[in-house]
Design an enzyme around this catalytic site. Structure first.
Site, PDB file in Angstrom:
ATOM      1  N   GLY A 389       0.836  -1.195   0.000  1.00 21.89           N
ATOM      2  CA  GLY A 389       0.000   0.000   0.000  1.00 21.89           C
ATOM      3  C   GLY A 389       0.871   1.244   0.000  1.00 21.89           C
ATOM      4  O   GLY A 389       2.096   1.163   0.011  1.00 21.89           O
ATOM      5  N   PRO A 390       0.262   2.414  -0.016  1.00 22.80           N
ATOM      6  CA  PRO A 390       1.034   3.669  -0.103  1.00 22.80           C
ATOM      7  C   PRO A 390       1.854   3.906   1.162  1.00 22.80           C
ATOM      8  O   PRO A 390       1.608   3.296   2.206  1.00 22.80           O
ATOM      9  CB  PRO A 390      -0.055   4.741  -0.266  1.00 22.80           C
ATOM     10  CG  PRO A 390      -1.305   4.113   0.277  1.00 22.80           C
ATOM     11  CD  PRO A 390      -1.189   2.651   0.005  1.00 22.80           C
ATOM     12  N   PRO A 391       2.847   4.811   1.080  1.00 26.29           N
ATOM     13  CA  PRO A 391       3.682   5.097   2.255  1.00 26.29           C
ATOM     14  C   PRO A 391       2.865   5.753   3.367  1.00 26.29           C
ATOM     15  O   PRO A 391       1.887   6.452   3.122  1.00 26.29           O
ATOM     16  CB  PRO A 391       4.732   6.078   1.715  1.00 26.29           C
ATOM     17  CG  PRO A 391       4.691   5.939   0.234  1.00 26.29           C
ATOM     18  CD  PRO A 391       3.297   5.546  -0.111  1.00 26.29           C
ATOM     19  N   VAL A 393       1.069   4.415   5.871  1.00 25.45           N
ATOM     20  CA  VAL A 393      -0.178   3.839   6.374  1.00 25.45           C
ATOM     21  C   VAL A 393       0.057   2.863   7.529  1.00 25.45           C
ATOM     22  O   VAL A 393      -0.884   2.264   8.036  1.00 25.45           O
ATOM     23  CB  VAL A 393      -0.971   3.141   5.242  1.00 25.45           C
ATOM     24  CG1 VAL A 393      -1.435   4.152   4.222  1.00 25.45           C
ATOM     25  CG2 VAL A 393      -0.147   2.044   4.593  1.00 25.45           C
ATOM     26  N   GLY A 394       1.317   2.678   7.937  1.00 20.60           N
ATOM     27  CA  GLY A 394       1.604   1.868   9.113  1.00 20.60           C
ATOM     28  C   GLY A 394       1.970   0.436   8.837  1.00 20.60           C
ATOM     29  O   GLY A 394       1.816  -0.421   9.708  1.00 20.60           O
ATOM     30  N   LYS A 395       2.498   0.132   7.640  1.00 19.23           N
ATOM     31  CA  LYS A 395       2.849  -1.255   7.307  1.00 19.23           C
ATOM     32  C   LYS A 395       4.007  -1.763   8.176  1.00 19.23           C
ATOM     33  O   LYS A 395       3.943  -2.845   8.736  1.00 19.23           O
ATOM     34  CB  LYS A 395       3.214  -1.354   5.820  1.00 19.23           C
ATOM     35  CG  LYS A 395       2.112  -0.931   4.873  1.00 19.23           C
ATOM     36  CD  LYS A 395       2.502  -1.152   3.427  1.00 19.23           C
ATOM     37  CE  LYS A 395       3.709  -0.350   2.999  1.00 19.23           C
ATOM     38  NZ  LYS A 395       3.484   1.112   3.080  1.00 19.23           N
ATOM     39  N   THR A 396       5.075  -0.974   8.250  1.00 18.41           N
ATOM     40  CA  THR A 396       6.265  -1.419   8.987  1.00 18.41           C
ATOM     41  C   THR A 396       6.019  -1.460  10.488  1.00 18.41           C
ATOM     42  O   THR A 396       6.355  -2.435  11.165  1.00 18.41           O
ATOM     43  CB  THR A 396       7.449  -0.482   8.678  1.00 18.41           C
ATOM     44  OG1 THR A 396       7.670  -0.448   7.262  1.00 18.41           O
ATOM     45  CG2 THR A 396       8.711  -0.962   9.364  1.00 18.41           C
ATOM     46  N   SER A 712      -6.824   3.177 -17.191  1.00 17.31           N
ATOM     47  CA  SER A 712      -7.977   3.606 -16.393  1.00 17.31           C
ATOM     48  C   SER A 712      -8.698   4.805 -16.992  1.00 17.31           C
ATOM     49  O   SER A 712      -9.692   5.253 -16.432  1.00 17.31           O
ATOM     50  CB  SER A 712      -7.527   3.959 -14.972  1.00 17.31           C
ATOM     51  OG  SER A 712      -6.986   2.840 -14.319  1.00 17.31           O
ATOM     52  N   LYS A 755      -9.027   5.016  -5.362  1.00 20.06           N
ATOM     53  CA  LYS A 755      -9.704   5.984  -6.224  1.00 20.06           C
ATOM     54  C   LYS A 755     -10.944   6.555  -5.533  1.00 20.06           C
ATOM     55  O   LYS A 755     -11.245   7.749  -5.667  1.00 20.06           O
ATOM     56  CB  LYS A 755     -10.085   5.314  -7.549  1.00 20.06           C
ATOM     57  CG  LYS A 755      -8.865   4.963  -8.406  1.00 20.06           C
ATOM     58  CD  LYS A 755      -9.252   4.187  -9.653  1.00 20.06           C
ATOM     59  CE  LYS A 755      -8.016   3.844 -10.494  1.00 20.06           C
ATOM     60  NZ  LYS A 755      -8.357   3.069 -11.683  1.00 20.06           N
TER      61      LYS A 755
END
Length: 806
Positions: A389-391, A393-396, A712, A755
């Site tokens: 996902g985008p930077p 957002v709390g992945k790490t 798109s 989107k």
């Protein structure tokens, strides 16, 4: 005078093809007027524990890179150098202020590469000199100088000078005769010296004096004065030598060197036995004791004891010994079949995950499912999760929460820019400095064989001639293979099946298909306004206040103010930019507090504008005024969703199509396809064919400097061109995404949630999607869909019927 043997034993420093370097006695006039004129700029060689005198040949050890370059340059150019002693021998990198002002101009006679890898240089002093200023410091010091000649006294002072020289020679011979440390050959060398100045300098160079005392001798003006100072020192040394010899003769013991060495070795052995044996043997015994406690499998045990026996046979001084020792220590440090106990309290795990992260329901649900199966079955191969996902957002940071929820150790490994396969699989231990790969190092650091292992930025792995790290990860990230992971350094299979690997990525497009196939993909999309608001209130604001030393209760940010900050100063899917904006805000507040200025507790929007400046973004980015040919499209990017406008205009011409806006091949094809469809269905769409054939159509996507591409924009292109050709404006607050075929079918596209978030941020009310994208919308939580009306279409005719005004 113990150093007299330096000049006699110079032959020991020569290689087998070199001749013996004798004491060179130079004529006084020749020393004061060298064969070649000394240049005005003189390279300066700092000496640690040596003072060189004119005429004397001295071997010195050169270790500094600057000094080594200097002597090689001087030898190559057959030039001169200025040898100057350091004021403090401990100074590693001396500056000009760390050197004495008076030294000796010298020549390099020979440079010797010694067997132990060091470099010795044999130089001969020529003239005394005093340096004035540093001209350059790189690559070594160069200075301006003036020569200080030594003049032999004449006239009435000559006889007194000759008496001083004679006394020096007699005293030196007495010292050589009475000292057991100086070879008797030195007396022959001394008797053959005829030059008075060389004799004084030679004795001064070899006298048992400290560096500072020798430096004072070198700085002494006049040969007679220098000789008198040496006479005074030698008289004291003769008296001390006579007393020493007298004492030794009274307590002499009949023990030769061999007996002495044997006696000392026996003492060392006795001491080591008292302490439990030699240190090396002690280390090996400690390794054996540690090995008995390990829970490793039979193969690892066999390899360990075999390599331990090899270590016993190795010479501790060899380079291979340290590699072998490091290998065995690594095997002992690894947690073979050592696991931490999983905490299977599902309520506690849910509480921890909810406490640390707002939203991310799919990830939390997947972790809880894993815990539930573990609780029921008792054993389960750990999954390989990939959060993309985008930077921001709390992945790490999610990894730490997962580790705490499971009660496991936490390890993080950043893969961004990694291009060497050995970083994953390790180096073969045949190399000096070999080490295991970072996977094994991470498990070793965790101290347990079942940590939560974060593989950060897996989409940014590089590739070079060193190998392909992504391919090396295939074994690591395959639950069917990683139970027997092979590290090149370890050379024994290690079980990684209990390790819970969590990979993170911004996009899946740069990850190889085989690697993707081995991971369970979880889409971590952006946050809506309400979620960002809660994250800011619960996490970001308290953390930033603590980081900036602002006491609780000093300042309060209401929901409306935080909403204003989010909408007016950030435009992102995650909360990283929001965190930076809040940090800026609290820095401003901290400055006011530190300056004893009054700080308002309840911050208003006007205060925010004063602290953060004017708004950077505006909430509503849709075009409030309708124009012919202007359509709002929805696009996906690596940092979240965005809206983009597609504009079309017509002018008189021959039916040519012009595209601008830095479009990629896919979008160019979509524009051509859109125009061709409109041409072929002109009657059905009630378009004037003559206008189409007699007009040039220009399609533009604003912000032309930004590259744009992707499947798109097909429906957007058709709607834009149809609007300008039909004269019908596009309805306000409507956006669309989807690709088209030549037959007019609307195809589904990806990135629907991103989107939709972009559409909500922009104030859009209606969204047109392909009918096949309905399943993607159904998977999205209702909170994301509030305020949006969706139109699911099958054909372009449906799109135009909904989007264009009647």
């Amino acid at each position: 005078m113990d150093n007299f043997k330096v000049s006699i034993e110079l032959s020991d420093l020569m290689d087998s093809e070199s001749e013996f370097i004798p004491i060179v006695e130079e004529d006084d006039d020749k020393l004061n007027k060298d064969e070649e004129p000394v240049p005005e700029e003189l390279p300066l060689l700092p000496l640690r524990n040596t003072v060189i005198f004119p005429g004397v040949i001295v071997p010195i050890s050169v270790g500094r890179e600057k000094s080594l370059k200097l002597v090689k340059d001087v030898q190559r150019n057959k030039g001169f150098l200025g040898a100057v002693a350091q004021i403090d021998a401990k100074t590693e990198d001396p500056g000009a202020e760390d050197l004495y002002k008076v030294g000796t101009i010298a020549r390099v006679l020979k440079i010797l590469e010694m067997p132990d890898g060091s470099t010795s240089v044999i130089i001969q002093g020529r003239l005394r000199f005093k340096w004035d200023r540093v001209i350059t410091e790189e690559p070594y010091f160069k200075v301006s100088h003036q020569v200080l000649p030594d003049v032999i006294p004449d006239g009435d002072k000559k006889r007194e000078f000759e008496a001083v020289v004679s006394s020096l020679k007699d005293l030196s011979l007495r010292i050589i005769k009475g000292s057991a440390n100086i070879p008797q050959e030195a007396s022959f060398a001394l008797k053959n010296i005829n030059s008075p100045s060389f004799l004084i300098n030679y004795i001064g160079a070899n006298a048992d004096l400290k560096v500072a005392e020798k430096q004072r001798l070198l700085e002494t003006e006049g040969l007679k004065e220098r000789g008198l100072a040496l006479v005074e020192h030698l008289v004291q040394e003769v008296q001390l030598l006579e007393i020493k010899n007298d004492i030794q003769s009274k307590v002499k013991t009949d023990i030769d060197q061999q007996q002495r060495e044997y006696f000392l070795n026996q003492q060392i052995k006795t001491i080591q036995d008292e302490l439990g044996g030699s240190p090396l043997e002690q280390e090996i015994k400690e390794m054996e004791a540690a090995a008995e406690k390990k829970k490793w499998h039979s193969e690892a045990s066999t390899v360990f004891y075999k390599e331990l026996e090899k270590l016993r046979r190795l010479n501790p001084a060899s380079g291979e010994y340290s590699v072998q020792y490091n290998y065995l220590q690594t095997m002992l440090d690894l947690p073979w079949n050592e696991y931490t106990k999983d905490n299977l309290d599902l309520a506690r795990a849910r509480k921890i995950l909810d406490r640390d992260h707002y939203g991310l329901d799919n990830v939390k649900e997947r972790i809880l499912e894993h815990l539930a199966v573990l609780k029921l079955k008792g054993d389960l191969k750990s999954p390989i999760l990939c959060l993309y996902g985008p930077p921001g957002v709390g992945k790490t940071s999610l990894g730490k929460s997962v580790a705490e929820a499971l009660g496991r150790q936490y390890v993080r490994m950043s893969l961004g820019g990694l291009h060497d396969e050995a970083e994953i699989r390790g180096h073969r231990k045949t190399y000096i400095g070999a080490m295991p790969g970072r996977i094994i190092q991470g498990v070793k650091k965790a101290g347990a064989a079942n940590p939560v292992f974060i593989l950060d930025e897996i989409d940014k792995i590089g590739s070079s001639y060193h190998g392909d790290p992504a391919s090396a990860l295939l074994e690591v990230l395959d639950p069917e293979q990683n139970s027997n992971f092979h590290d090149n350094f370890l050379e024994v299979d290690f079980d990684l099946s209990k390790v819970m690997f969590v990979a993170t990525a911004n996009t899946l497009s740069s990850i190889s298909a085989p690697l993707l196939d081995r991971m369970e993909l979880i889409d971590v999309t952006g946050y809506i306004l309400e979620e960002k608001l809660e994250i800011a209130r619960k996490h970001l604001v308290p953390r930033q206040m603590k980081l900036h030393g602002i006491p609780k209760g000093t300042i309060s940010l209401s929901k409306s103010v935080l909403t204003f900050i989010i909408e007016s100063y950030t435009r992102e899917s995650g909360v990283r930019k929001l965190d930076k904006v809040l940090a800026t805000l609290f820095r401003k507040v901290a400055l006011k507090i530190a300056s004893s200025e009054k700080v308002k507790k309840n911050v208003s929007m006007a205060d925010i504008k004063e602290l953060l400046g004017v708004e950077r973004y505006y909430k509503d980015t849709w075009e409030k005024e309708s124009f012919l040919g202007v359509v709002t499209g929805l696009a996906w990017t690596a940092v979240g969703g965005e809206i983009l406008f597609i504009e079309s205009s017509i002018s008189k011409g021959k039916g040519n199509l012009t595209l601008t806006g830095n479009l990629g091949d896919v979008m160019k094809e979509s524009a051509v396809l859109a125009l061709e469809y409109l041409k072929s269905h002109a009657n059905e769409l009630k378009l004037n064919s003559d206008i189409i054939s007699e007009s040039n159509i220009h399609v533009h996507v604003p912000e032309g400097a930004i590259p744009k591409d992707g499947p798109s924009a097909g429906v957007t292109m058709v709607t834009s061109i149809a609007s300008v050709l039909s004269g019908r404006k596009v309805k306000p607050r409507i956006a669309m995404t989807g690709e088209i075929t030549l037959r007019g079918k609307v195809l589904p596209v990806g990135g629907i949630k991103e989107k939709i978030l972009a559409a909500k941020r922009a104030g859009i009310k209606e969204v047109i999607l392909s009918k096949e994208n309905r399943k993607d919308v159904d998977e999205i939580k209702s909170i994301y869909l509030d305020g949006l009306n969706f139109h699911f279409v099958e054909t372009i005719l449906d799109v135009l019927d909904i989007a264009l005004e009647k």
